[in-house]
Design a protein around this motif. Structure first.
Motif, PDB file in Angstrom:
ATOM      1  N   ARG A 222     -42.557 -48.262   6.978  1.00  0.00           N
ATOM      2  CA  ARG A 222     -41.125 -48.251   7.278  1.00  0.00           C
ATOM      3  C   ARG A 222     -40.663 -46.809   7.368  1.00  0.00           C
ATOM      4  N   LEU A 223     -40.089 -46.448   8.525  1.00  0.00           N
ATOM      5  CA  LEU A 223     -39.495 -45.119   8.680  1.00  0.00           C
ATOM      6  C   LEU A 223     -37.977 -45.292   8.758  1.00  0.00           C
ATOM      7  N   PRO A 224     -37.244 -44.856   7.718  1.00  0.00           N
ATOM      8  CA  PRO A 224     -35.782 -45.012   7.738  1.00  0.00           C
ATOM      9  C   PRO A 224     -35.137 -43.976   8.666  1.00  0.00           C
ATOM     10  N   TYR A 225     -34.034 -44.390   9.283  1.00  0.00           N
ATOM     11  CA  TYR A 225     -33.215 -43.457  10.066  1.00  0.00           C
ATOM     12  C   TYR A 225     -32.173 -42.823   9.158  1.00  0.00           C
ATOM     13  N   LYS A 226     -31.715 -41.660   9.579  1.00  0.00           N
ATOM     14  CA  LYS A 226     -30.633 -40.985   8.861  1.00  0.00           C
ATOM     15  C   LYS A 226     -29.422 -41.918   8.849  1.00  0.00           C
ATOM     16  N   GLN A 227     -28.881 -42.139   7.650  1.00  0.00           N
ATOM     17  CA  GLN A 227     -27.771 -43.077   7.504  1.00  0.00           C
ATOM     18  C   GLN A 227     -26.426 -42.395   7.654  1.00  0.00           C
ATOM     19  N   GLY A 228     -25.458 -43.170   8.116  1.00  0.00           N
ATOM     20  CA  GLY A 228     -24.093 -42.664   8.157  1.00  0.00           C
ATOM     21  C   GLY A 228     -23.398 -42.968   6.844  1.00  0.00           C
ATOM     22  N   ILE A 369     -37.292 -52.456  15.319  1.00  0.00           N
ATOM     23  CA  ILE A 369     -36.166 -51.712  14.740  1.00  0.00           C
ATOM     24  C   ILE A 369     -35.234 -52.752  14.135  1.00  0.00           C
ATOM     25  N   ARG A 370     -34.846 -52.501  12.869  1.00  0.00           N
ATOM     26  CA  ARG A 370     -34.100 -53.519  12.132  1.00  0.00           C
ATOM     27  C   ARG A 370     -32.989 -52.872  11.319  1.00  0.00           C
ATOM     28  N   GLU A 371     -31.889 -53.605  11.185  1.00  0.00           N
ATOM     29  CA  GLU A 371     -30.833 -53.179  10.274  1.00  0.00           C
ATOM     30  C   GLU A 371     -31.121 -53.879   8.946  1.00  0.00           C
ATOM     31  N   ASP A 372     -31.359 -53.090   7.886  1.00  0.00           N
ATOM     32  CA  ASP A 372     -31.917 -53.658   6.655  1.00  0.00           C
ATOM     33  C   ASP A 372     -30.925 -54.441   5.812  1.00  0.00           C
ATOM     34  N   MET A 373     -29.638 -54.097   5.887  1.00  0.00           N
ATOM     35  CA  MET A 373     -28.648 -54.802   5.064  1.00  0.00           C
ATOM     36  C   MET A 373     -28.525 -56.269   5.514  1.00  0.00           C
ATOM     37  N   THR A 374     -28.488 -56.494   6.823  1.00  0.00           N
ATOM     38  CA  THR A 374     -28.324 -57.852   7.358  1.00  0.00           C
ATOM     39  C   THR A 374     -29.658 -58.490   7.750  1.00  0.00           C
ATOM     40  N   GLY A 375     -30.654 -57.650   8.069  1.00  0.00           N
ATOM     41  CA  GLY A 375     -31.932 -58.180   8.550  1.00  0.00           C
ATOM     42  C   GLY A 375     -31.983 -58.371  10.060  1.00  0.00           C
ATOM     43  N   VAL A 376     -30.943 -57.928  10.781  1.00  0.00           N
ATOM     44  CA  VAL A 376     -30.911 -58.127  12.241  1.00  0.00           C
ATOM     45  C   VAL A 376     -31.963 -57.240  12.927  1.00  0.00           C
ATOM     46  N   VAL A 377     -32.751 -57.860  13.792  1.00  0.00           N
ATOM     47  CA  VAL A 377     -33.770 -57.138  14.558  1.00  0.00           C
ATOM     48  C   VAL A 377     -33.174 -56.731  15.904  1.00  0.00           C
ATOM     49  N   LEU A 378     -33.175 -55.423  16.205  1.00  0.00           N
ATOM     50  CA  LEU A 378     -32.583 -54.924  17.457  1.00  0.00           C
ATOM     51  C   LEU A 378     -33.603 -54.842  18.582  1.00  0.00           C
ATOM     52  N   PHE A 379     -34.807 -54.390  18.255  1.00  0.00           N
ATOM     53  CA  PHE A 379     -35.864 -54.239  19.260  1.00  0.00           C
ATOM     54  C   PHE A 379     -37.197 -54.665  18.660  1.00  0.00           C
ATOM     55  N   ILE A 380     -38.050 -55.259  19.499  1.00  0.00           N
ATOM     56  CA  ILE A 380     -39.419 -55.623  19.104  1.00  0.00           C
ATOM     57  C   ILE A 380     -40.347 -55.155  20.220  1.00  0.00           C
ATOM     58  N   GLY A 381     -41.553 -54.753  19.854  1.00  0.00           N
ATOM     59  CA  GLY A 381     -42.520 -54.406  20.890  1.00  0.00           C
ATOM     60  C   GLY A 381     -43.892 -54.169  20.312  1.00  0.00           C
TER      61      GLY A 381
END
Length: 389
Positions: A222-228, A369-381
């Motif tokens: 898991r590579l986290p992105y810089k958070q806002g 690519i996923r948003e971890d709080m909700t679990g929503v998957v934005l991209f798969i490949g």
């Protein structure tokens, strides 16, 4: 509607789609696509259909009703897809568009859903005399909404004077790693293709601790992105089979086990031994109707059920001719840029191991690519060959 359960259902649909797209459209090439982009188009089709057609789409989307789907879309647009860049997080843009023939007024109930739920820009156009111009307009819209990454979501000849409606969705994501890679450390090494032959590709590397989990037959990074400053937390996940040719079996496993993503989540940073991740850039487009038909969604493509979209006797003859989807992703030392356009838990802890863990992505792997709080998957490949763009 239970939001967490609704998102879990959508993730199940997304992974099922990924398995089919992977095996039908991309079994030997790199792949990237955006499940939310496709699911929005299908949700709009559900809202505009009735009878068995609506039931079939709802059943595929694992949803009780169009109202539930519309509520879910509203929540996701507000929670997940809001732009995070003003607060220092990833840049996000999520847009919907609708082009309808000027002779066909939208039904008020459908127009309300289009306007209020999907916030779609509606455009009255002349398909009869200006089909090519409309296609060009849709492509320009998608290019603008994806910051220039998706040039042509509608291929030449896909719109003609029999076209009556076009739905389009565009999603753009750009995130910076919370720990960037040092580009001066990027070095070439062998990557092993599915057929076993090696080729030299540039690998990013780091000595810093990483979120890595070792599971039965595969590892997850898991590579986290810089958070806002908001609560959202976006990450990119890499699923690496132990076996050099293990990707197809791993994709099958991921898509068939309910709750797989949450159960195989690296919770802890660990010391790394050998750590190598290739840079890659993927552009992938496909026509989704064959995949959807293969998954049991057939009625929207055969006509008769799209009765709730327009106020006209023509409604009985409307059908979905095609659903085009195109995505782009680039992963490098700075972070990730990705875009897509479509037209038409109980966690199993990974073992906390004292010794260093290797993560060497030198053979085909899957990513999302996923948003971890909700679990929503934005991209798969998946990556079959990091040099093939």
């Amino acid at each position: 509607m239970d939001l967490r359960q609704a998102i879990a259902d959508q993730t199940h649909v997304a992974l099922s789609l990924a398995k089919h797209v992977s095996s039908i459209e991309a079994n030997s090439t790199n792949l990237v696509f955006s499940p939310p982009s496709l699911l929005v188009i299908l949700s709009l089709i559900a809202s505009g259909s009735s009878g068995p057609t609506r039931e079939q789409v709802l059943s595929f989307l694992r949803s009780e009703s169009s109202d539930d789907l519309n509520k879910l879309s509203s929540e996701l647009v507000a929670i997940v897809f809001a732009d995070g860049s003003p607060a220092g997080g990833p840049k996000l843009s999520f847009a919907n568009g609708l082009w309808v023939d000027q002779t066909l007024p939208l039904k008020p109930t459908f127009k309300q859903v289009v306007d209020d739920v999907y916030k779609a820009a509606s455009n009255q156009v002349d398909f009869l005399n200006k089909a090519a111009e409309v296609a060009s307009e849709v492509n320009s819209w998608a290019e603008k909404e994806t910051s220039g990454l998706i040039k042509e979501v509608l291929p030449p000849g896909s719109v003609d004077n029999a076209t009556r409606l076009i739905f389009a969705n565009a999603l753009y994501f750009k995130g910076t790693w919370s720990d960037k890679f040092d580009a001066s450390q990027t070095k070439e090494d062998d990557f092993h293709l599915l057929n076993g032959s090696p080729l030299k590709v540039p690998y990013m590397t780091s000595k810093k601790k990483q979120f890595i989990g070792a599971f039965d037959g595969f590892k997850v990074l898991r590579l986290p992105y810089k958070q806002g400053e908001d609560k959202r937390s976006f990450s990119m996940y890499f699923y690496l089979p132990d076996a050099k040719d293990g990707l197809p079996a791993l994709v099958e496993k991921i898509s068939s086990q309910s709750g797989f993503l949450d159960q195989h989540h690296p919770h802890h940073r660990v010391e790394v031994g050998d750590f190598k991740l290739p840079r890659f850039k993927i552009s992938f487009g496909f026509e989704a109707s064959n995949v959807l038909k293969g998954l049991g969604v057939e009625l929207p493509f055969s006509g008769g059920g799209l009765t709730e979209m327009v106020d006209s006797p023509v409604a009985q003859n409307l059908y979905v001719s095609s659903i085009f989807h195109k995505s782009f992703i680039e992963v490098n030392e700075e972070g990730t840029e990705a875009a897509a356009a479509s037209a038409g838990v109980i966690a199993l802890r990974s073992f906390v191991i004292a010794q260093k863990l290797d993560f060497v992505a030198d053979h085909p792997f899957m990513f999302l690519i996923r948003e971890d709080m909700t679990g929503v998957v934005l991209f798969i490949g998946h990556v079959m060959n990091p040099l093939e763009s």
